[in-house]
Design an enzyme around this catalytic site. Structure first.
Site: not given
Ligand SMILES: [Zn+2]
Length: 240
Positions: A75, A94, A96, A166
């Site tokens: 990613e 980023h 979760h 996500h």
């Protein structure tokens, strides 16, 4: 490799985000290289286990300059797309982050600031639905440039974008602020859910209050960074 300080900050950021419960084995943090044309991110590994020797440079196309066989994050295209689209962005997280997932999956839910510490949320928290771009059978991951660009477009100029089913991505003008926003976006999500349990109407910060609070907090981020870094270095030393 650029200034040692930026690499150190990036390593500390991964440790802090693990220690503060934002990242676990997954998720990543990156910083724009001082030359503006590259970004720095660890090889594919749990952020809390990364050291300076694990930090690699990537072009803005998302490809590593010299990985020497080391595996890189699938990613990474999230990061590359944001550095391409937004010249002011110097760091990207980023995650979760579990507390934030509900705000991306319930229609009509909105992540708005209920606390001065998360005033930056007045810039919006749009939802990116990967199904709009990749159809309804994707693995939910931003695994190529096209999906990265779609995510960046959905995010616009916001500090955070919610990714349906996500996680979230945060972009800011420094590593310290990106970490701060990732931590306090999660705290704000928990506060909204706690407030909702009381049953009455939630009174969010006004746009003016949010902007004023963000301005005030921007001058204090160093205090949080220093504390979190020290706590994380002590608590996670055995994991490296
Ligand atoms: Zn992810």
């Amino acid at each position: 490799m650029p200034t040692r300080t930026l690499v150190e900050d990036l390593v500390d950021a991964g440790h802090i985000l693990f220690h503060e419960g934002v990242l676990d084995a997954f998720g990543h943090v990156s910083a724009r290289h001082p030359d503006g044309e590259r970004f720095l991110m660890s090889r594919s590994m749990a952020p809390v286990q990364a050291g300076a020797g694990d930090i690699l440079a990537f072009g803005l196309d998302g490809e590593p300059a010299d990985a020497q066989g080391r595996k890189v994050f699938l990613e990474r295209h999230i990061h590359a797309a944001l550095y391409r689209a937004r010249p002011e962005v110097r760091a990207v997280v980023h995650s979760h982050s579990p507390a934030l997932i509900p705000f991306g999956v319930v229609s009509g839910a909105a992540l708005r600031p209920v606390c001065h510490m998360s005033g930056f949320l007045v810039h919006g928290a749009p939802v990116f639905d990967i199904a709009d771009v990749a159809g309804d059978g994707s693995d939910m991951l931003i695994r190529d440039r096209r999906l990265g660009d779609a995510l960046a477009a959905a995010m616009g100029g916001a500090t955070i974008v919610l990714m349906r089913g996500h996680g979230v991505t945060v972009a800011a003008d420094s590593v310290e602020k990106a970490v701060y926003c990732a931590v306090y976006a999660q705290a704000n999500a928990r506060l909204v859910l706690d407030a909702a349990r009381l049953g009455g109407e939630i009174r969010y910060l006004t746009a003016a209050e949010g902007l004023a609070a963000e301005h005030a907090n921007d001058g204090q981020i160093g205090r949080a960074w220093d504390l979190w870094r020290r706590a994380a270095r002590q608590a996670t030393a055995g994991l490296r």
